[in-house]
Design an enzyme around this catalytic site. Structure first.
Site, PDB file in Angstrom:
ATOM      1  N   ASP A 127      12.704  76.012   5.245  1.00 19.27           N
ATOM      2  CA  ASP A 127      12.424  74.572   5.126  1.00 19.27           C
ATOM      3  C   ASP A 127      13.536  73.654   5.648  1.00 19.27           C
ATOM      4  O   ASP A 127      13.870  72.651   4.992  1.00 19.27           O
ATOM      5  CB  ASP A 127      12.115  74.204   3.664  1.00 19.27           C
ATOM      6  CG  ASP A 127      10.852  74.870   3.138  1.00 19.27           C
ATOM      7  OD1 ASP A 127      10.251  75.664   3.869  1.00 19.27           O
ATOM      8  OD2 ASP A 127      10.481  74.596   1.980  1.00 19.27           O
TER       9      ASP A 127
ATOM     10  N   HIS B 231      -1.375  65.796  -1.569  1.00 21.35           N
ATOM     11  CA  HIS B 231      -1.163  67.105  -2.205  1.00 21.35           C
ATOM     12  C   HIS B 231      -0.890  66.953  -3.710  1.00 21.35           C
ATOM     13  O   HIS B 231      -0.245  65.986  -4.135  1.00 21.35           O
ATOM     14  CB  HIS B 231       0.015  67.816  -1.528  1.00 21.35           C
ATOM     15  CG  HIS B 231       0.184  69.227  -1.976  1.00 21.35           C
ATOM     16  ND1 HIS B 231       1.180  69.616  -2.834  1.00 21.35           N
ATOM     17  CD2 HIS B 231      -0.538  70.339  -1.685  1.00 21.35           C
ATOM     18  CE1 HIS B 231       1.066  70.929  -3.052  1.00 21.35           C
ATOM     19  NE2 HIS B 231       0.051  71.384  -2.356  1.00 21.35           N
TER      20      HIS B 231
ATOM     21  N   HIS C 201       2.267  70.259   3.602  1.00 24.44           N
ATOM     22  CA  HIS C 201       1.303  69.754   2.623  1.00 24.44           C
ATOM     23  C   HIS C 201       0.265  68.835   3.264  1.00 24.44           C
ATOM     24  O   HIS C 201       0.610  67.974   4.091  1.00 24.44           O
ATOM     25  CB  HIS C 201       2.025  68.942   1.543  1.00 24.44           C
ATOM     26  CG  HIS C 201       3.051  69.717   0.774  1.00 24.44           C
ATOM     27  ND1 HIS C 201       2.777  70.909   0.140  1.00 24.44           N
ATOM     28  CD2 HIS C 201       4.372  69.466   0.517  1.00 24.44           C
ATOM     29  CE1 HIS C 201       3.868  71.349  -0.454  1.00 24.44           C
ATOM     30  NE2 HIS C 201       4.860  70.505  -0.241  1.00 24.44           N
TER      31      HIS C 201
ATOM     32  N   LYS D  72       3.560  76.920   4.158  1.00 29.12           N
ATOM     33  CA  LYS D  72       3.220  77.082   2.738  1.00 29.12           C
ATOM     34  C   LYS D  72       2.985  75.728   2.093  1.00 29.12           C
ATOM     35  O   LYS D  72       3.479  74.715   2.576  1.00 29.12           O
ATOM     36  CB  LYS D  72       4.344  77.840   2.026  1.00 29.12           C
ATOM     37  CG  LYS D  72       5.672  77.127   2.147  1.00 29.12           C
ATOM     38  CD  LYS D  72       6.803  77.955   1.614  1.00 29.12           C
ATOM     39  CE  LYS D  72       8.106  77.222   1.727  1.00 29.12           C
ATOM     40  NZ  LYS D  72       8.137  75.939   1.021  1.00 29.12           N
TER      41      LYS D  72
ATOM     42  N   HIS E 271       6.068  64.345   0.654  1.00 33.56           N
ATOM     43  CA  HIS E 271       7.006  64.934   1.620  1.00 33.56           C
ATOM     44  C   HIS E 271       6.299  65.986   2.459  1.00 33.56           C
ATOM     45  O   HIS E 271       5.281  66.550   2.044  1.00 33.56           O
ATOM     46  CB  HIS E 271       8.202  65.567   0.889  1.00 33.56           C
ATOM     47  CG  HIS E 271       7.810  66.759   0.056  1.00 33.56           C
ATOM     48  ND1 HIS E 271       7.255  66.637  -1.197  1.00 33.56           N
ATOM     49  CD2 HIS E 271       7.838  68.097   0.313  1.00 33.56           C
ATOM     50  CE1 HIS E 271       6.982  67.832  -1.687  1.00 33.56           C
ATOM     51  NE2 HIS E 271       7.315  68.746  -0.786  1.00 33.56           N
TER      52      HIS E 271
ATOM     53  N   ASP F 293       7.466  73.833   4.895  1.00 36.81           N
ATOM     54  CA  ASP F 293       6.688  73.204   3.829  1.00 36.81           C
ATOM     55  C   ASP F 293       5.643  72.327   4.527  1.00 36.81           C
ATOM     56  O   ASP F 293       5.993  71.539   5.417  1.00 36.81           O
ATOM     57  CB  ASP F 293       7.653  72.355   2.979  1.00 36.81           C
ATOM     58  CG  ASP F 293       7.253  72.280   1.513  1.00 36.81           C
ATOM     59  OD1 ASP F 293       6.736  73.267   0.969  1.00 36.81           O
ATOM     60  OD2 ASP F 293       7.473  71.208   0.907  1.00 36.81           O
TER      61      ASP F 293
ATOM     62  N   CYS G  24      12.951  76.340  -2.987  1.00 35.00           N
ATOM     63  CA  CYS G  24      12.273  77.244  -2.053  1.00 35.00           C
ATOM     64  C   CYS G  24      13.106  78.471  -1.681  1.00 35.00           C
ATOM     65  O   CYS G  24      12.558  79.562  -1.539  1.00 35.00           O
ATOM     66  CB  CYS G  24      11.800  76.469  -0.836  1.00 35.00           C
ATOM     67  SG  CYS G  24      10.428  75.354  -1.284  1.00 35.00           S
TER      68      CYS G  24
HETATM   69  C1  VGL Z   1      10.910  72.223  -1.775  1.00 36.18           C
HETATM   70  C2  VGL Z   1      10.364  70.834  -3.503  1.00 36.18           C
HETATM   71  C3  VGL Z   1       9.104  70.630  -2.988  1.00 36.18           C
HETATM   72  C4  VGL Z   1      11.947  73.079  -1.114  1.00 36.18           C
HETATM   73  C5  VGL Z   1       9.649  72.041  -1.241  1.00 36.18           C
HETATM   74  O1  VGL Z   1      11.849  73.313   0.106  1.00 36.18           O
HETATM   75  O2  VGL Z   1      12.885  73.513  -1.810  1.00 36.18           O
HETATM   76  N1  VGL Z   1      11.245  71.615  -2.910  1.00 36.18           N
HETATM   77  N2  VGL Z   1       8.748  71.247  -1.859  1.00 36.18           N
HETATM   78 ZN    ZN Z   2       6.905  70.733  -0.958  1.00 36.19          ZN
END
Ligand code: VGL
Ligand code: ZN
Length: 211
Positions: free
Chosen positions: A15, A59, A55, A113, A88, A53, A158
């Site tokens: 990410d 979401h 979404h 994901k 996000h 990430d 993550c």
């Molecule tokens: C993440 C919060 C929500 C991450 C992703 O990449 O750590 N944290 N979505």
């Molecule tokens: Zn996320």
């Protein structure tokens, strides 16, 4: 770090996206500072996988869709506790793009994901119900990639959940903490480190790889 990693090792870059970097919607403090180091690690690993990430708009992990809830609150979802986040990494937006300085072209796979509207996914291996697979475990097994090295954002979400799942699936798992940055929500970094250690994840720094 000049040495090349073993052939059965995969570097998983978690990410490293604009929304997790300063100026982004869910900025991790200093998140962009890891990019030069991550780029060097990409050079020294034969096999590189990225996670993204990803979404859909609206979401279920976004606080904006839950009346009366603010970002960073915790709620109960059918699959368990879920932290609510600012909107996000919405699919196709600039915030969901990889950091512009990340050398991502070498990646053999990009695993996305968090695309199911009703289910969040921190881990690269399983969604937050801890049961729905992303397919990454099977992919790595089929390719004989038995050792996993994790870097990226965020250490305590993550990266951490990915490391726990990798260890649970039997991969030899290392997290390079200097190539990660944390959100650290109410002690989440200390708790994540504790859980990773308990699961047998090796927590170290990138310089130890050259040894
Ligand atoms: C993440 C919060 C929500 C991450 C992703 O990449 O750590 N944290 N979505
Ligand atoms: Zn996320």
């Amino acid at each position: 770090m000049s040495a090349t990693a073993a052939d059965d090792t995969v570097l998983i870059v978690v990410d490293v996206q604009n929304d997790f970097c300063p100026g982004g919607a869910l900025a991790v403090a200093d998140g962009d500072a890891i990019v030069p180091l991550v780029n060097r690690l990409i050079e020294t690993h034969d096999h590189v996988v990225l996670t993204q990430d990803w979404h859909p708009p609206g979401h279920s992990s976004f606080a904006s869709g839950h009346e009366g809830q603010a970002p960073f609150a915790a709620i109960d979802m059918p699959y368990g506790a879920q932290t609510l986040w600012p909107d996000h990494c919405v699919q196709g937006t600039r915030g969901a793009d990889f950091h512009p300085d990340l050398h991502w072209t070498k990646a053999e796979l990009v695993i996305r994901k968090g695309f199911r509207p009703e289910l969040d996914s921190y881990s690269a291996f399983f969604e937050n119900d801890r049961a729905t697979p992303t397919g990454l475990g099977g992919y790595l097994r089929e390719r004989g990639l038995n050792k996993v090295v994790l870097v990226g954002l965020a250490t305590d979400f993550c990266v951490g959940y990915s490391a726990l799942d990798a260890a649970r699936l039997g991969f030899e798992t290392t997290v390079l903490l200097d190539a990660c940055r944390a959100i650290d929500l109410e002690g989440s970094l200390a708790e994540s480190r504790r859980q990773m250690q308990e699961a047998g994840v090796v927590l170290t720094k990138s310089e130890t790889l050259a040894a």
